[in-house]
Enzyme design. Structure first.
Site, PDB file in Angstrom:
ATOM      1  N   LYS B  79      98.985 104.382 113.452  1.00  0.00           N
ATOM      2  CA  LYS B  79      98.147 105.552 113.158  1.00  0.00           C
ATOM      3  C   LYS B  79      96.689 105.260 113.517  1.00  0.00           C
ATOM      4  O   LYS B  79      96.189 104.162 113.251  1.00  0.00           O
ATOM      5  CB  LYS B  79      98.272 105.880 111.659  1.00  0.00           C
ATOM      6  CG  LYS B  79      97.548 107.142 111.214  1.00  0.00           C
ATOM      7  CD  LYS B  79      97.750 107.366 109.713  1.00  0.00           C
ATOM      8  CE  LYS B  79      97.138 108.662 109.233  1.00  0.00           C
ATOM      9  NZ  LYS B  79      97.335 108.857 107.769  1.00  0.00           N
ATOM     10  N   SER B 154      99.333 113.375 106.551  1.00  0.00           N
ATOM     11  CA  SER B 154      98.460 113.253 107.708  1.00  0.00           C
ATOM     12  C   SER B 154      98.985 112.316 108.794  1.00  0.00           C
ATOM     13  O   SER B 154      98.503 112.362 109.919  1.00  0.00           O
ATOM     14  CB  SER B 154      97.086 112.767 107.262  1.00  0.00           C
ATOM     15  OG  SER B 154      97.166 111.447 106.761  1.00  0.00           O
ATOM     16  N   SER B 178     100.824 111.119 102.591  1.00  0.00           N
ATOM     17  CA  SER B 178     100.696 111.162 104.049  1.00  0.00           C
ATOM     18  C   SER B 178     101.676 110.297 104.828  1.00  0.00           C
ATOM     19  O   SER B 178     101.717 110.374 106.054  1.00  0.00           O
ATOM     20  CB  SER B 178      99.272 110.794 104.464  1.00  0.00           C
ATOM     21  OG  SER B 178      98.411 111.886 104.238  1.00  0.00           O
TER      22      SER B 178
END
Lengths: 95, 485
Positions: B79, B154, B178
């Site tokens: 990420k 997210s 997330s």
């Protein structure tokens, strides 16, 4: 509750955010509705409850005071928008 | 001929170790698939092809020398809120465009040392603030099961990459759901470790008392393999706990005899899609068939998690994001004086959701409101944590849905922040309490959209949730379904 436009401008000033008039109007409405929703926590009796800032059973964590090399200056400066003579070049701080 | 991108990490590792495939083969297969499919999914912000092949060659040399290591030569995706040395790290924000960190996050350093191969950096909501990955300043990521729908957020890029077989595993971060929510919406496995289990060094902070890094993969066992490498004490993060690190794969046994499972009545809420409730309840029945003892429990402050989270997390974010002012990194918009430059740079560099949360947090911390909002929220946080403490005195694991709905349509919730925040109503409390949780695929709705089963364990109880998730997963075939792309 409804935040006033002045409150929104005050928060933006504290947060150092330049906002357009449209953004101020939008955030005034949206923050008011989110804060209305958040009001429900006031129903809870917390008189004898201590706050939780961290869930961990640790507080101040100390390490040995031993010097060690930091990140190299050139590497750090590579990411600066403007650098000069091995330093960050910033805009005027004092007139 | 086996399709290399269909292999689990565990199976790929056996073939690598046996010399039947090379890491270069495996890495190239993923790079080819990314080149073919990521135009559609938009899961990656940066693909590091050259570096990946160089890392794969080094891994092959280590394999040839007979080195054994479960992640040696295995490609992974990270990420974009995790710092990667010399590789652009944007956090999905324009304010960090072009930023090349001088160091890597500890979790990634550990994976590098283990011989994992970085395929690239995945898309996310800006500074991890969001539930759909639509708040990225760069692109919209699509759900592999239906490209008109969001992957969740997210960490939506990491979840879509794993579910779409663009990577066999990935790292995400979880501040309020997330990792678990996108894993649920994309039909892969995602684990949020206990607060303090994985070092946050090199994770660009959103809400420091809630953030944790964790793994995504297609199976529970693969998640355990990644967790083994990223877990542990790090002197660079004073909130990482100095506790022994077990071999998490040792906990993976197939029956649930004697495991006490609690089902919180507050987690089956009004507004939940009936299919989600039905599928999750069927999964709980399956756990009974495997020997688990199931009982209803109560977590009475569950409905306070959302308002508490949306005071505490923005408050911490408003302080953490003060560092972005265009001087030391990222683009600068000069406006004459220093303060005007700060305001312009931040006003234009941050997107709408980030500005909304900075404003909310600044207000909650400001003079006259601190006691009523921030301090009050921290006190209610104590009560939320106590609910779980009490529950874990009578059960080993808590089972519930991750998200009240399956993946929603792109654009459907962007204009109503409160509606978007409600996507996380079943995942936020876990972060406030600092406990651990996992999402494991447990079925599909009538539109063939995946549903995740959320299993929660006490702080540092990762072995328990991995064991429970593994036993459930191995008795079903949901994890073997593949989206058509």
């Amino acid at each position: 509750m409804t935040l006033s436009l002045e409150q929104v401008e005050h928060i933006a000033e504290l947060a150092k955010l330049a906002l357009s008039d449209e953004e101020k109007a939008l955030y005034r409405e949206q923050l008011s509705s989110i804060l209305d929703y958040a009001e429900r926590i006031q129903q809870i009796d917390t008189d004898d409850i201590s706050p939780t800032a961290t869930v961990l059973p640790v507080h101040t964590v100390l390490r040995e005071d031993v010097s060690r090399p930091g990140a190299p200056r050139e590497k750090l400066l590579e990411n600066a928008a403007v650098q000069e003579d091995g330093m960050y070049r910033v805009d005027t701080i004092l007139e | 001929m086996i399709n290399l991108t269909d292999l689990t990490i565990k199976d790929a590792q056996s073939l690598l170790q046996a010399g039947e495939i090379t890491s270069v083969d495996l890495t190239q297969a993923y790079l080819d698939r990314i080149a073919g499919i990521d135009d559609t999914l938009q899961a990656f912000l940066t693909v590091t092809a050259d570096q990946a092949l160089a890392q794969a060659q080094q891994a092959d040399q280590r394999l040839a020398k007979g080195e054994h290591n479960p992640l040696l030569g295995v490609p992974l995706a990270y990420k974009d809120v995790l710092c990667t040395k010399g590789i652009q790290t944007t956090c999905g924000s324009k304010i960090l465009e072009g930023y090349r960190p001088p160091y890597s996050a500890r979790a990634i350093e550990n994976l590098d040392a283990a011989g994992a191969v970085m395929l690239g950096k995945t898309n996310c909501d800006e500074f991890a603030m969001g539930s759909s990955t639509e708040n990225s300043a760069y692109q919209v990521t699509h759900n592999p099961w239906d490209i008109e729908r969001v992957p969740g957020g997210s960490s939506g890029g990491s979840a879509a990459a794993v579910a779409g077989r663009l990577a066999p595993g990935a790292l995400g971060t979880d501040t309020g759901g997330s990792i678990r929510q996108p894993a649920s919406l994309c039909g892969c496995v995602g684990l949020k470790p206990s607060y303090g289990r994985v070092s946050r060094y090199g994770l660009v902070a959103y809400a420091s008392s809630l953030d944790q890094i964790g793994p995504f993969a297609r199976t529970v066992e693969d998640v355990a393999l990644i967790l083994n490498v990223i877990t542990g004490y790090d002197p660079q993060d004073s909130t990482s706990m100095n506790l022994p690190v077990p071999d998490y794969t040792a906990a993976l046994t197939p029956d649930l005899k004697g495991v006490r499972v609690g089902v919180p009545k507050e987690y089956f809420i009004e507004g939940m899609q009936p299919a989600v409730e039905k599928i999750v309840r069927a999964a709980i029945d399956q756990m009974v068939a495997l020997g688990a003892e199931v009982k209803e429990i109560s977590l009475p402050h569950t409905d306070m998690a959302l308002p508490v989270y949306y005071l505490i997390a923005p408050a911490e974010a408003s302080a953490n994001l003060a560092r972005f002012e265009g001087q030391r990194y990222g683009p600068r918009i000069s406006a004459g004086s220093m303060w005007d430059t700060y305001k312009q740079t931040r006003g234009e560099g941050f997107g709408p959701e980030v500005k909304r949360r900075i404003m909310l947090g600044t207000y909650a911390l400001s003079t006259g409101y601190y006691d009523a909002y921030y301090l009050k929220a921290q006190k209610v946080r104590t009560l939320i944590k106590q609910d779980y403490d009490r529950a874990f005195e009578e059960v080993d694991v808590i089972a519930c849905p991750v998200s009240p709905t399956t993946a929603f349509k792109i654009g459907e919730r962007v204009d109503d922040p409160l509606q978007m925040y409600l996507s996380d109503v079943l995942s936020l409390a876990v972060n406030l309490a600092g406990i651990c949780g996992i999402s494991v695929p447990c079925g599909f709705d009538a539109d063939d959209l995946p549903v995740g089963l959320q299993l929660l364990g006490p702080a540092f109880g990762e072995e328990t949730i991995l064991h429970t998730a593994y036993a459930y997963e191995q008795s079903t075939d949901w994890h073997t379904r593949v989206p058509e792309l």
